[in-house]
Design an enzyme around this catalytic site. Structure first.
Site, PDB file in Angstrom:
ATOM      1  N   ARG A  47      11.350 -22.190  62.819  1.00  0.00           N
ATOM      2  CA  ARG A  47      11.664 -23.078  63.951  1.00  0.00           C
ATOM      3  C   ARG A  47      10.940 -24.414  63.769  1.00  0.00           C
ATOM      4  O   ARG A  47      11.464 -25.471  64.065  1.00  0.00           O
ATOM      5  CB  ARG A  47      11.286 -22.423  65.287  1.00  0.00           C
ATOM      6  CG  ARG A  47      11.437 -23.372  66.468  1.00  0.00           C
ATOM      7  CD  ARG A  47      11.501 -22.690  67.831  1.00  0.00           C
ATOM      8  NE  ARG A  47      10.649 -21.534  67.960  1.00  0.00           N
ATOM      9  CZ  ARG A  47       9.323 -21.555  68.052  1.00  0.00           C
ATOM     10  NH1 ARG A  47       8.679 -22.706  68.041  1.00  0.00           N
ATOM     11  NH2 ARG A  47       8.633 -20.438  68.151  1.00  0.00           N
ATOM     12  N   TYR A  99      30.091 -39.523  76.884  1.00  0.00           N
ATOM     13  CA  TYR A  99      30.700 -38.198  76.670  1.00  0.00           C
ATOM     14  C   TYR A  99      30.484 -37.296  77.899  1.00  0.00           C
ATOM     15  O   TYR A  99      29.391 -37.264  78.464  1.00  0.00           O
ATOM     16  CB  TYR A  99      30.058 -37.587  75.426  1.00  0.00           C
ATOM     17  CG  TYR A  99      30.518 -36.201  75.078  1.00  0.00           C
ATOM     18  CD1 TYR A  99      31.789 -35.982  74.569  1.00  0.00           C
ATOM     19  CD2 TYR A  99      29.677 -35.106  75.248  1.00  0.00           C
ATOM     20  CE1 TYR A  99      32.210 -34.704  74.244  1.00  0.00           C
ATOM     21  CE2 TYR A  99      30.095 -33.827  74.917  1.00  0.00           C
ATOM     22  CZ  TYR A  99      31.368 -33.635  74.423  1.00  0.00           C
ATOM     23  OH  TYR A  99      31.776 -32.371  74.099  1.00  0.00           O
ATOM     24  N   ASP A 171      24.417 -43.039  70.967  1.00  0.00           N
ATOM     25  CA  ASP A 171      25.182 -41.908  70.437  1.00  0.00           C
ATOM     26  C   ASP A 171      26.192 -42.492  69.444  1.00  0.00           C
ATOM     27  O   ASP A 171      27.141 -43.165  69.818  1.00  0.00           O
ATOM     28  CB  ASP A 171      25.874 -41.176  71.594  1.00  0.00           C
ATOM     29  CG  ASP A 171      26.712 -39.977  71.131  1.00  0.00           C
ATOM     30  OD1 ASP A 171      27.163 -39.981  69.968  1.00  0.00           O
ATOM     31  OD2 ASP A 171      26.937 -39.078  71.941  1.00  0.00           O
ATOM     32  N   LYS A 196      31.280 -33.535  64.424  1.00  0.00           N
ATOM     33  CA  LYS A 196      32.415 -34.427  64.233  1.00  0.00           C
ATOM     34  C   LYS A 196      32.387 -35.012  62.809  1.00  0.00           C
ATOM     35  O   LYS A 196      32.473 -34.255  61.861  1.00  0.00           O
ATOM     36  CB  LYS A 196      32.398 -35.505  65.324  1.00  0.00           C
ATOM     37  CG  LYS A 196      32.054 -34.968  66.739  1.00  0.00           C
ATOM     38  CD  LYS A 196      33.129 -34.099  67.345  1.00  0.00           C
ATOM     39  CE  LYS A 196      32.680 -33.355  68.609  1.00  0.00           C
ATOM     40  NZ  LYS A 196      32.102 -34.168  69.658  1.00  0.00           N
TER      41      LYS A 196
HETATM   42  C1  LIG Z   1      31.194 -33.914  70.804  1.00  0.00           C
HETATM   43  C2  LIG Z   1      30.304 -34.985  71.284  1.00  0.00           C
HETATM   44  C3  LIG Z   1      29.018 -34.705  71.798  1.00  0.00           C
HETATM   45  C4  LIG Z   1      28.511 -33.288  71.981  1.00  0.00           C
HETATM   46  O1  LIG Z   1      28.289 -32.666  70.766  1.00  0.00           O
HETATM   47  P1  LIG Z   1      28.432 -31.073  70.550  1.00  0.00           P
HETATM   48  O2  LIG Z   1      28.168 -30.928  69.095  1.00  0.00           O
HETATM   49  O3  LIG Z   1      29.811 -30.692  70.968  1.00  0.00           O
HETATM   50  O4  LIG Z   1      27.397 -30.429  71.416  1.00  0.00           O
HETATM   51  C5  LIG Z   1      28.214 -35.766  72.161  1.00  0.00           C
HETATM   52  N1  LIG Z   1      28.653 -37.042  72.062  1.00  0.00           N
HETATM   53  C6  LIG Z   1      29.884 -37.356  71.605  1.00  0.00           C
HETATM   54  C7  LIG Z   1      30.296 -38.768  71.533  1.00  0.00           C
HETATM   55  C8  LIG Z   1      30.743 -36.343  71.209  1.00  0.00           C
HETATM   56  O5  LIG Z   1      31.974 -36.656  70.757  1.00  0.00           O
END
Ligand SMILES: *Cc1c(COP(=O)(O)O)cnc(C)c1O
Length: 380
Positions: A47, A99, A171, A196
Site C-alpha cells: 500500500r 464531471y 482534471d 480514459k
Molecule cells: C471518468 C472521469 C472521472 C472519474 O474517473 P473514474 O476513473 O471513472 O473514477 C473524473 N473526471 C473526468 C473528466 C472523467 O471523465
C-alpha cells in the site's frame, strides 16, 4: 531522451531485474523482506509502495512535468485523495461543469466534512475572482468540459490563483498530457481518470494525480497511503502499457474527430456541433493557445423533432456506452446516461438537451465511422 513521444514508449529505464526484460515486471507482492530488523528498506508493504505502481507514477509525473505522481484505484479515488488535503472550513472554487462524479463527491461527501464550495464559470476569470473568500484555498476545474467542451484557460486561472495564494487543480482527463500539460501552464496539481485516454482500451478503472512540488506531493502521498485507494500492480501495468501508445492513438483520435466534425457540418439533421476545433468561439481561441489539439470528443445536437434515442441506438459499429477515450468509438445520450443524475431543470441550465449526443471518437477507419453515423441519421 527528451522528446515526448519517446518518453511515452520508454518511460524511465528499468534495470532492476536480472532477466533483461524490456518491461517493468508486475510485482505481485504485498510485503517485502527486511534484511534485518533495523534495515532501512525501500519497500516494506505494497500500500505504501509497489515497484510496478511506482514506475507508472514516475512515468506520468515525467509526462506532466511534475515532481511526483500517484496512482489510484479510480479517477474518483484520485479526486478524493486530492480534495482530502484540505481541512474543514476551507473553501474551494470549482468549475460549474465538472464531471458528475466529482460533483457528487463534493456535494454528498466533502460538504459533510465542512469543506465549502462555490461553482463558477471558470471561463470567466472575473467570476473566479469574485468568488474568492478569506478561507478560499484552491480552484478546481476541467480545462475541456464534459459534454459541451467549454474550454477554460489554465494560464489565466492559475494567474488569478497565484495572486490570491490558492492552489490550481486541473482534471486533465479529456486532453491527456499529450495535448496539454497544465503544470507547465501554472497549475499545482493534475488529476486523471486513467480509465480514459491514458490506458485507452476500456479494460481498467484507474486514476492519477501529479503534484508540482514536494510539499503538495507529501500531502497527497499521506492520503494515498492512509486512505489506501492505491492501484493494483496488474492495473498499474495496464495503464503503463496504454501510455506507450498514447501519441499514436491520440493522433488518430484527433484526425478522426476532425473528419467526423466535417461530415456532421454537411448534414441537415444536425442543429449544433460542440467541438473546440471549430473556429470562431472563445473555446477555440483558448484551446488553440494552450492545447496541442482539440481532443477526441465531439458533442452535437440533433434538430428538434428527430428521435435522438433512435439515433444513438441505430449506430452499429459505434457502441452505445458511457465512458470515453478508448480505441473503440462510443456514443451516448448525456441527459439519459452520463448526466441523468441532474434534475431536468439543472440539465436545461447546463445546456444538456434531449437532442444532445456525445461521441467519443475511436481510432477505427474514419470511413467506417462516418458510414455508421450516416446510416443511423438516414433512418431518422
Ligand atoms: C471518468 C472521469 C472521472 C472519474 O474517473 P473514474 O476513473 O471513472 O473514477 C473524473 N473526471 C473526468 C473528466 C472523467 O471523465
Amino acid at each position: 531522451m527528451t522528446e515526448f513521444d519517446t518518453k511515452l514508449v520508454h518511460g524511465t529505464t528499468q534495470k532492476d531485474n536480472n532477466t533483461g526484460a524490456v518491461n517493468v515486471p508486475v510485482y505481485n507482492s504485498s510485503t517485502y523482506i527486511y534484511p534485518s530488523v533495523d534495515a532501512k528498506v525501500k519497500y516494506d508493504y505494497a500500500r505504501s509502495g509497489n515497484p510496478t505502481r511506482n514506475y507508472l507514477e514516475q512515468q506520468v509525473a515525467e509526462l506532466e512535468n511534475g515532481y511526483r505522481g500517484f496512482a489510484f484505484s479510480s479517477g474518483s479515488a484520485a479526486i478524493h485523495a486530492v480534495l482530502a488535503i484540505f481541512k474543514p472550513g476551507d473553501h474551494l472554487i470549482i468549475g460549474k461543469e465538472i464531471y458528475g462524479g466529482t460533483f457528487r463527491i463534493i456535494n454528498e461527501f466533502f460538504k459533510r466534512w465542512n469543506l465549502e464550495f462555490t461553482a463558477v464559470d471558470t471561463q470567466n476569470p472575473e467570476e473566479i475572482e469574485e468568488a474568492i473568500k478569506s478561507n478560499t484555498k484552491a480552484i478546481y476545474f476541467e480545462s475541456f468540459t464534459n459534454p459541451l467542451l467549454h474550454v477554460t484557460s489554465v494560464k489565466k486561472t492559475a494567474e488569478v490563483a497565484k495572486k490570491h495564494h490558492l492552489l490550481t487543480i486541473v482534471d486533465n482527463t479529456f486532453l491527456s498530457p499529450y495535448l496539454q500539460r497544465p503544470l507547465d501552464l501554472g497549475a499545482d496539481i493534475v488529476i486523471h481518470s486513467a480509465t480514459k485516454y491514458l490506458s485507452g482500451h476500456s479494460d481498467v478503472i484507474a486514476g492519477m494525480a501529479v503534484a508540482k512540488d514536494a510539499k503538495i506531493a507529501e500531502r497527497i502521498y499521506f492520503n494515498q497511503n492512509a486512505i489506501g485507494s492505491t492501484l493494483s500492480p496488474e492495473d498499474s501495468n495496464l495503464v503503463r502499457r496504454g501510455i506507450q501508445t498514447l501519441a499514436v492513438r491520440m493522433d488518430r483520435h484527433l484526425s478522426n474527430a476532425q473528419k467526423i466534425v466535417e461530415f456532421l457540418q454537411g448534414r441537415s439533421e444536425i442543429a449544433k456541433i460542440y467541438y473546440p476545433g471549430i473556429a470562431g468561439s472563445k473555446d477555440h481561441e483558448i484551446a488553440q493557445a494552450e492545447a496541442d489539439g482539440f481532443g477526441g470528443i465531439v458533442s452535437f445536437e440533433l434538430k428538434d423533432g428527430l428521435d435522438s434515442t433512435k439515433f444513438v441506438e441505430g449506430t452499429k459499429l459505434i457502441q452505445l456506452a458511457v465512458s470515453l477515450g478508448a480505441v473503440e468509438s462510443l456514443i451516448e445520450l448525456p441527459y439519459k446516461m452520463t448526466h441523468a443524475e441532474l434534475s431536468p431543470e439543472e440539465q436545461l441550465k447546463a445546456g444538456i438537451t434531449h437532442q444532445l449526443v456525445r461521441l467519443s471518437v475511436g481510432i477505427e477507419d474514419p470511413k467506417d465511422l462516418i458510414a455508421d453515423l450516416a446510416n443511423s441519421l438516414n433512418q431518422l
